[in-house]
Design an enzyme around this catalytic site. Sequence first.
Site, short mmCIF file in Angstrom:
data_model
loop_
_atom_site.label_atom_id
_atom_site.label_comp_id
_atom_site.label_asym_id
_atom_site.label_seq_id
_atom_site.Cartn_x
_atom_site.Cartn_y
_atom_site.Cartn_z
N GLY A 14 10.39 59.99 47.12
CA GLY A 14 10.03 58.97 46.14
C GLY A 14 10.63 57.61 46.45
N ASP A 108 16.90 63.83 43.31
CA ASP A 108 17.40 62.92 42.28
C ASP A 108 18.00 63.66 41.09
OD1 ASP A 108 15.14 63.96 41.16
OD2 ASP A 108 14.23 62.05 40.61
N ASN A 230 15.60 58.18 37.32
CA ASN A 230 14.48 57.30 37.64
C ASN A 230 14.77 55.84 37.34
OD1 ASN A 230 12.36 59.25 38.46
ND2 ASN A 230 12.69 60.05 36.40
N HIS A 349 55.97 44.24 45.76
CA HIS A 349 55.38 43.17 44.96
C HIS A 349 54.55 42.21 45.81
CE1 HIS A 349 59.28 44.05 42.91
NE2 HIS A 349 59.80 43.70 44.07
N TYR A 373 44.23 38.35 61.16
CA TYR A 373 42.91 37.89 61.61
C TYR A 373 43.03 36.47 62.15
CZ TYR A 373 37.85 36.96 61.38
OH TYR A 373 36.55 36.65 61.67
N ARG A 426 61.99 29.39 59.79
CA ARG A 426 61.64 28.41 58.76
C ARG A 426 62.32 27.08 59.09
NH1 ARG A 426 65.06 32.07 55.27
NH2 ARG A 426 67.15 31.16 55.24
#
EC number: 2.7.7.23
Length: 452
Positions: A14, A108, A230, A349, A373, A426
């Site tokens: 279907g 289904d 359906n 955290h 990334y 830093r």
Amino acid sequence: MSGRNCLTIVLAAGEGTRMRSSLPKVLHPVGGQTLLSHVLAAAPGGPGTSLTVVIGPGHQAVADEAKRVRPDVMTFVQDERLGTAHAVLAAKEAIIRGADDLLIAFGDTPLISADTFARMRAPLRAGASLAVLGFHARDPAGYGRLIVTDGRLTAIREDADASPEERRMTLCNAGVMAFDGRTALRIIEKIGNANSKGEYYLTDAVGLVAELGLTAAVIETGEDEVRGINTKAQLAEAEQVMQARLRKAALDAGVTMVAPETVFLSADTSFGRDVTIEPYVIIGQGVTIADGAVVHAFSHLVQASIGRNASVGPYARLRPGTSVGDGARIGNFVETKAAVLEAGAKVNHLTYIGDAHVGAKANIGAGTITCNYDGFNKHRTEIGEGAFVGSNSSLVAPLRIGAGAYIGSGSVVTKNVPDDALAVGRGQQTLREGWAKRFREMKLLARKQKTG
């Protein structure tokens, strides 16, 4: 079943136009799994069984899903949608190979159970040529009624054709059928299309069985089990039923859920003993939670494993490929992806750990980010056993931080750090005494001069 072999044909051709979706109907999810996968999982399996799915033209994705769930499956295409009997005959090649029992189900109906399929086959063993699954509908309007005379099924009467007395009946046709394999093809091939739509309806098999002097039986089940999907509304209703089942199964297995109605599970979720799931947790596909683990409120888990006595959340997101070791901790507002945390590691955290391996008993401070990334490729971060990463640190992958190493808070770390070393990346702090007071005085004077 007593040495009888079985062929199951699942009709999944279907389009599902009422779903208003480009996704084939049987690929919509309930309980974290596709509608089709639930039916295939419930279908008879093992020695002496075979499985076929009938799909529509161009529905390769449905064939692929069937093969993923049951690698032994055969698929056939129904080129034209000319009714359920026509769909069954699309798999004629499989039928003529021969089987003692022929089960016909629908892709289904995700709530159907393996037990119901097994019960459908029992009348065949007792000599019936056909068994039809029925249910007592709360509102039978629109359903075909099962007409039973002297304990035998004699007809399926469509609602429009039913007499007033027949309309008062609540025993309705669920669509699922089981045929004796010796006569199945002969009966199905005799079904005609002399109806307003010119289609071949499997329900006509009941009348043909009676004409041939054979026996048809009814097997009853609950209405929820045979819900067909359906529309998106029906999909949501099925999800409610499925979640209620999954929650009950989890509670029966010993999982503690304070507010189970707020927890959403996947059909493949695996729980150990003494697991606690707090309110408003969503558990997607492929999650395993070991003994004694706790998932705190408002957490979201997909394709992740949680070790014994580990703690996750609140407000944690575990993405695919996450493995949390025994006794490890994932705290609030932490996101992980393709990350392995060994036993006793802590990420408590406001942290993102992606494409990373965190050694046993390492501690990751608040605000730490693995920068995985570069705009083109993902890179890995390795953090050794017992390492300490100070708060608000950026770890630029590819990177290795050795066992026992310390990373100073606020660092941007771009080079590997040896075992037991200290890395601080830093800027130098500058101190100007009295600067703030002079700055405020200057600004206040400028404001007065501007306003006059």
